[in-house]
Write a protein that holds these residues in place. Structure first.
Motif, PDB file in Angstrom:
ATOM      1  N   LYS A   1       0.835  -1.242  -0.215  1.00 16.49           N
ATOM      2  CA  LYS A   1       0.230  -0.025  -0.080  1.00 16.49           C
ATOM      3  C   LYS A   1       0.885   1.173  -0.107  1.00 16.49           C
ATOM      4  CE  LYS A   1      -4.323  -1.954   2.145  1.00 16.49           C
ATOM      5  NZ  LYS A   1      -3.829  -3.470   2.559  1.00 16.49           N
TER       6      LYS A   1
ATOM      7  N   THR B   1       1.710   1.887  -3.562  1.00 14.77           N
ATOM      8  CA  THR B   1       0.571   2.503  -4.368  1.00 14.77           C
ATOM      9  C   THR B   1       0.623   3.979  -3.850  1.00 14.77           C
ATOM     10  OG1 THR B   1      -0.520   0.346  -4.420  1.00 14.77           O
ATOM     11  CG2 THR B   1      -1.929   2.450  -4.502  1.00 14.77           C
ATOM     12  N   ALA B   2       0.651   4.166  -2.569  1.00 18.16           N
ATOM     13  CA  ALA B   2       0.650   5.648  -2.133  1.00 18.16           C
ATOM     14  C   ALA B   2       1.540   6.519  -2.796  1.00 18.16           C
ATOM     15  CB  ALA B   2       0.698   5.960  -0.624  1.00 18.16           C
TER      16      ALA B   2
ATOM     17  N   LEU C   1      -7.992   7.014  -0.379  1.00 20.01           N
ATOM     18  CA  LEU C   1      -6.898   6.425   0.204  1.00 20.01           C
ATOM     19  C   LEU C   1      -6.605   6.243   1.630  1.00 20.01           C
ATOM     20  CD1 LEU C   1      -4.229   8.248  -2.703  1.00 20.01           C
ATOM     21  CD2 LEU C   1      -5.306   6.059  -2.475  1.00 20.01           C
ATOM     22  N   SER C   2      -7.198   7.245   2.256  1.00 20.22           N
ATOM     23  CA  SER C   2      -7.404   6.983   3.940  1.00 20.22           C
ATOM     24  C   SER C   2      -8.102   6.311   4.267  1.00 20.22           C
ATOM     25  CB  SER C   2      -7.167   8.460   4.635  1.00 20.22           C
ATOM     26  OG  SER C   2      -8.178   9.275   3.984  1.00 20.22           O
TER      27      SER C   2
ATOM     28  N   ALA D   1      -8.044   1.701  -5.829  1.00 22.18           N
ATOM     29  CA  ALA D   1      -6.951   2.242  -6.297  1.00 22.18           C
ATOM     30  C   ALA D   1      -6.310   2.251  -7.922  1.00 22.18           C
ATOM     31  CB  ALA D   1      -5.567   2.325  -5.272  1.00 22.18           C
TER      32      ALA D   1
ATOM     33  N   SER E   1      -2.996  -3.626  -2.935  1.00 27.71           N
ATOM     34  CA  SER E   1      -3.010  -3.349  -1.711  1.00 27.71           C
ATOM     35  C   SER E   1      -2.397  -4.479  -0.960  1.00 27.71           C
ATOM     36  CB  SER E   1      -4.511  -3.698  -1.155  1.00 27.71           C
ATOM     37  OG  SER E   1      -5.125  -4.736  -1.717  1.00 27.71           O
TER      38      SER E   1
ATOM     39  N   GLY F   1      -2.924   7.177   1.614  1.00 26.46           N
ATOM     40  CA  GLY F   1      -2.203   5.890   1.518  1.00 26.46           C
ATOM     41  C   GLY F   1      -1.219   5.697   2.299  1.00 26.46           C
TER      42      GLY F   1
ATOM     43  N   HIS G   1       4.429   1.930   5.705  1.00 27.36           N
ATOM     44  CA  HIS G   1       3.361   1.156   5.542  1.00 27.36           C
ATOM     45  C   HIS G   1       3.956  -0.479   6.107  1.00 27.36           C
ATOM     46  CE1 HIS G   1      -0.706  -0.409   5.343  1.00 27.36           C
ATOM     47  NE2 HIS G   1      -1.104   0.802   4.857  1.00 27.36           N
TER      48      HIS G   1
END
Length: 375
Positions: A74, A77-78, A117-118, A169, A254, A311, A329
């Motif tokens: 994740k 991805t962010a 995203l959050s 996402a 994810s 994210g 993350h």
């Protein structure tokens, strides 16, 4: 043979205690194969790996070994969304429906990219029975999620979208940027050897994940309520899924990132300082927007205190050391990657022997503690 002689790579003398902590985890029988990496002010200070791909300890862990890092994905991805924002393709405050009109269905028209995203969008669970094999059809799952009614009023709480955020996402990113997230990572983040899904040609260097007996996603949180059960139990997810062909071929931003510690730490260091080899440098304003806390409090799914950024997970419960501005993350079983702007460092840990702790894996705690003691 002593494990110390089997540890490969390099470690700056200043951080010898971190190497000793890494060694101690093997000596205590807590590891099968693992790697750690630390960048300080853009310089690679630690790059260590040891152990084996397999429980039989027949295939050695090598410099280029990669492993499924679960939700540590994740953070990757962010980072992709931060690059899209930095390039002017979107803004965090834009509505998801501006790019994906179908997402507006059933009261979701005002959900922003940052809220999605959050974990505030209320789409933490699939409404229909779903199987892990369905994950190979990620765009179909994203379409179904777009049509769902939210499980809570968007923006009123956060609830960890453990799996669903990946499909959401991925579809949103494709509509914003044009490429799939998996393709974007392969092309734009190539120097970091990070992948979402993995090609068959790369399987020879992939370590299998090795969980404790009986481990399931539902077991992460005790005494599940209805919302938690819907989120963590549909579909029932066993960690061995990560070793299957369908999982590895899917695009699950994810949960099915494949990486090593050096690449993850390098990516986070580059978010702070730029990455000439990857031809990007985020503005300080973009980094601030990406890492600003969008929700702080008890997460409705994980039932722990969490500070969700766009994210990224901002430091909470001191899992990323002593500084509140640290962001990153963590993944199921113990992997993590984070950056600490105050200390100018980026640190990552990956492994194949999964731990059972949701927070506070003793291997990770010892490693992070040793890093900051050395500083």
């Amino acid at each position: 043979m002593k494990v110390e002689s089997a540890i490969s790579g390099h470690c700056a003398e200043k951080f010898r205690a971190v190497k000793e902590s890494f060694h101690a985890n093997f000596e205590a029988g807590k590891e099968i194969g693992a790697a750690i990496a630390l960048y300080v002010d853009g310089e690679l200070a630690i790059d260590l790996w040891a152990g084996h791909h397999d429980v039989e300890r027949e295939v050695p862990w090598e410099r280029d070994t990669i492993v499924n890092v679960w939700s540590t994905t994740k953070g990757v991805t962010a980072a992709c969304f931060a690059l899209a924002v930095d390039r002017g393709l979107c803004r965090y405050d834009d509505k998801v429906a501006d790019y994906w009109p179908e997402f507006a269905a059933r009261g979701k028209e005002d959900v922003s990219i940052a809220e999605l995203l959050s974990h505030q969008a209320g789409l933490s669970a699939f409404a229909e029975p779903t199987t892990v094999d369905d994950f190979v059809n990620g765009r179909a799952l994203a379409g179904s999620l777009a049509q769902q009614a939210p499980l809570w009023p968007p923006g009123s709480r956060s609830g960890y979208h453990a799996i669903t955020i990946g499909f959401l996402a991925a579809e949103l990113f494709r509509r914003i940027e044009g490429r799939s997230l998996a393709s974007f990572v392969e092309q734009e983040l190539a120097p970091f050897d990070i992948h979402i899904g993995i090609r068959d040609s790369e399987l020879g260097r992939v370590a299998n994940v090795i969980p404790p007996v009986g481990m399931t996603a539902e077991g992460v949180v005790p005494e599940l309520d209805e919302l938690q059960s819907a989120t963590l139990g549909n579909p029932p997810l066993e960690p061995e899924a990560a070793n299957t062909k369908n999982w590895r071929r899917a695009e699950i931003p994810s949960a099915n990132g494949f990486a090593n510690a050096r690449g993850l730490a390098g990516l986070y260091s580059s978010l702070l300082l730029g990455a000439p080899e990857a031809k990007f440098r985020l503005s300080s304003e973009t980094v601030k927007q990406a890492t600003d806390i969008r929700w702080s409090g008890t997460d409705a799914i994980l039932n722990i205190e969490a500070n969700w950024a766009a994210g990224f997970l901002r430091n909470s419960l001191s899992i990323y050391g002593p500084h509140a501005a640290a962001f990153g993350h963590s993944g199921w079983g113990g992997s993590f990657a984070f950056a600490d702007p105050e200390s100018g460092l980026a640190f990552a840990y990956v492994m194949n022997a999964m731990g059972a702790e949701l927070v506070g894996d003793p291997r990770a705690v010892a490693l992070v503690g040793a890093v900051y003691e050395a500083l």
